[in-house]
Write an enzyme that holds these catalytic residues in place. Structure first.
Site, PDB file in Angstrom:
ATOM      1  N   ASP A 281      13.305  -1.513   2.697  1.00 61.34           N
ATOM      2  CA  ASP A 281      12.530  -1.201   1.491  1.00 61.34           C
ATOM      3  C   ASP A 281      12.893   0.192   0.966  1.00 61.34           C
ATOM      4  O   ASP A 281      12.742   1.195   1.667  1.00 61.34           O
ATOM      5  CB  ASP A 281      11.044  -1.280   1.888  1.00 61.34           C
ATOM      6  N   ASP A 341       6.450  -5.667  -7.041  1.00 58.57           N
ATOM      7  CA  ASP A 341       5.631  -6.478  -6.129  1.00 58.57           C
ATOM      8  C   ASP A 341       4.838  -7.559  -6.866  1.00 58.57           C
ATOM      9  O   ASP A 341       4.244  -7.308  -7.912  1.00 58.57           O
ATOM     10  CB  ASP A 341       4.638  -5.578  -5.379  1.00 58.57           C
TER      11      ASP A 341
HETATM   12  C1  GLA Z   1       6.656  -2.321  -1.024  1.00 52.96           C
HETATM   13  C2  GLA Z   1       7.278  -3.703  -0.940  1.00 52.96           C
HETATM   14  C3  GLA Z   1       6.231  -4.682  -0.438  1.00 52.96           C
HETATM   15  C4  GLA Z   1       5.738  -4.227   0.927  1.00 52.96           C
HETATM   16  C5  GLA Z   1       5.196  -2.807   0.851  1.00 52.96           C
HETATM   17  C6  GLA Z   1       4.873  -2.254   2.220  1.00 52.96           C
HETATM   18  O1  GLA Z   1       5.637  -2.274  -1.974  1.00 52.96           O
HETATM   19  O2  GLA Z   1       7.772  -4.105  -2.188  1.00 52.96           O
HETATM   20  O3  GLA Z   1       6.781  -5.981  -0.368  1.00 52.96           O
HETATM   21  O4  GLA Z   1       6.791  -4.298   1.845  1.00 52.96           O
HETATM   22  O5  GLA Z   1       6.139  -1.942   0.245  1.00 52.96           O
HETATM   23  O6  GLA Z   1       4.480  -0.918   2.195  1.00 52.96           O
END
Ligand code: GLA
Length: 516
Positions: A281, A341
């Site tokens: 990420d 997200d």
């Molecule tokens: C980001 C990612 C999510 C998740 C969060 C965890 O927002 O896009 O899918 O993994 O981090 O902190």
């Protein structure tokens, strides 16, 4: 829930150490302030570190940089120190400064002695009461960028020839994930028939990480995960595979330990733990590297994975930045996020899903566009909408990562997630992503080529009223009526007129057909 992004509808039993109703906190703040008379003209001015201690032995931090002149406040926020965000709509509510950031967080801040007293309210979650301490600008500086490899194409790792299927902890559990819940989820994956339907990866997302590395520099787990090797062995004993999460930056999105400067060491640790899938990420990397360096940063992780001694599915999570679909496969990526997200509502899901057609040329066996994990069964949409969500993801040849609580899912949720005829569309060996053929008012008709010469056709109604759709064979590229027309939600072959088909599609619903 505690200080994690993004705001989710998550069980509130999780972790918040100091939780009080917002009204009480504000009243408390207010009475404290009135007792101290009024605010000085620059009481909030400066750089502050907000500490949020978790009950499992980790403290996450958020930086606040505030400029106050009288009642005028401006500034920046560094949520979990992972990103930089401009303060939105700052204003004073009496003596309390109020502002938000586009992580869905709102802050209520006032001075309390040498420190700040802060109430942080994530959207849809419990407020958190915490203290912010004064820091210097130097304390806020992110680590320096490290040398990056020259751009080159890495070999294909040969994994996930069809889109990966499994489960991920984030959408439902966020921070409330632990060893026991992962084991119970692995049990449920088998017991509910999910495993038999093709789901295999059990993926732990953010918040498993310990507060610090050990003396040798190895990444550690926090108290929620006492023994990752044992957990991995358990998941494997069920015939399933284990997924984990890290960031190429200095902290994860949740503010936990990440892999910057420890790329090889961490990939080796994951290999030793028996990890089969890794989500990487971007988050705090944005404070270290430029977006123009995304490819090299992920290449560095890909090279470390190549050297770690275990085949590990490489999942890039960079929210569609840097046109990842153009180079994701070249850094040995197996899937890459194409969007921000997802949230458990129709607007978020449909906004993401129906926008993916343009990326179809970039999907191929081993290399998938990832419009984010499933929300099916999380409660924010109707089952009609969840059938649309699932159908659309299958038409997109998207990774199918269930994001609900498998241990307690109702039959209707299980029936959606385990509909083998729909899953077969996703998992088709051709590995082609579907595209939109045309739109009629609120109805969108999508087609996905299927091996052996057929196609799956999705008739989606994005409107608020039921719609009747009539489609001629030529509109979907056929000369005449196909031999077999199968309704994949009704599980039956249907008969239609010689010149085309018509369908009644409920609001936000789908008719999904396989034409051969
Ligand atoms: C980001 C990612 C999510 C998740 C969060 C965890 O927002 O896009 O899918 O993994 O981090 O902190």
């Amino acid at each position: 829930m505690n200080l994690v992004i993004p705001p989710r509808t998550t069980p509130s039993s999780a972790t918040a150490p100091l939780r009080l109703p917002l009204g009480v906190l504000l009243l408390l703040s207010f009475s404290l302030l009135t007792a101290r008379q009024s605010l000085g003209s620059s009481d909030l001015d400066g750089a502050w570190r907000l500490d949020v201690p978790k009950p499992f032995g980790v403290t996450t931090h958020t930086f606040l940089v505030l400029h106050q002149e009288g009642n005028t406040l401006t500034g920046m926020v560094y949520p979990n120190t992972a990103e930089e965000r401009t303060m939105l709509n700052p204003h004073m509510e009496g003596p309390v400064a109020v502002f938000s950031i586009d992580w869905g967080w709102t802050f209520y801040v006032h001075r309390s002695g040498a420190n700040l007293s802060v109430t942080l309210k994530p959207d849809g979650a419990e407020p958190i009461q915490a203290v912010a301490y004064r820091i210097s600008d130097a304390d806020m500086r992110p680590p320096s960028a490290l040398p990056l490899p020259a751009v080159r194409d890495l070999p294909d790792n040969g994994l996930v020839r069809t889109p990966p299927m499994g489960w991920n902890s984030w959408n439902h559990f966020a921070e409330a994930i632990d060893d026991r819940t992962v084991r119970e989820t692995a049990d449920a994956m088998v017991d509910t028939g999910m495993a038999a339907a093709g789901y295999v990866y059990v993926n732990i997302d953010d918040t498993w990480e310990g507060a610090a590395r050990d003396a040798e520099g190895n990444i550690t787990t926090n108290r929620k995960f006492p023994d990752m090797k044992a957990l991995s062995a358990y998941v494997h004993s069920k015939g399933l595979k284990l997924g984990m999460y890290t960031s190429p930056g200095f902290v994860t999105c949740g503010g936990y330990t990440a892999s910057l400067g420890h790329e090889d060491r961490d990939m080796k640790t994951f290999a030793e733990w028996g990890v089969d899938y890794l989500k990487v990420d971007w988050c705090s990397s944005s404070r270290v590297y430029a977006d123009t360096e995304l490819r090299q940063v992920y290449q560095k992780m890909g090279e470390a994975l190549e050297r770690c001694g275990r085949p590990i599915v490489f999942s890039l999570c960079e929210y569609g930045r840097g046109e990842v679909w153009r180079w994701g496969a070249a850094v040995s990526g197996n899937l890459w996020r194409t969007t921000g997200d997802i949230h458990d509502n129709w607007k978020s899901m449909s906004g993401i899903g129906f926008d993916q057609g343009r990326l179809a040329p970039y999907a191929a066996p081993g290399h998938w566009n990832d419009p984010d994990m499933l929300e099916v069964g999380n409660g924010g949409m109707t089952n009609t909408e969840y059938r649309t969500h699932f159908s659309l993801w299958c038409m997109l040849a998207a990774p199918l990562m269930a994001g609900n609580d498998l241990r307690s899912m109702p039959d209707e949720t299980r029936e959606i997630l385990t509909n083998r005829e729909v899953i077969a569309v996703d998992q088709d060996a051709l590995g082609k992503q579907g595209t939109r053929l045309f739109t009629l008012n609120n109805v969108e008709v999508w087609s996905k080529p299927i091996s052996g010469g057929g196609q799956a056709v999705g008739i989606f109604n994005r409107g608020v009223a039921e719609a009747a759709a009539s489609i001629t064979w030529s509109q979907i590229g056929l000369e005449s009526k196909p031999l077999i027309i199968r309704d994949l939600w009704q599980h039956r072959d249907i008969d239609v007129a010689a010149d085309g088909l018509s369908a009644e599609v409920p609001s936000h619903g789908v008719v999904l057909l396989l034409l051969k």
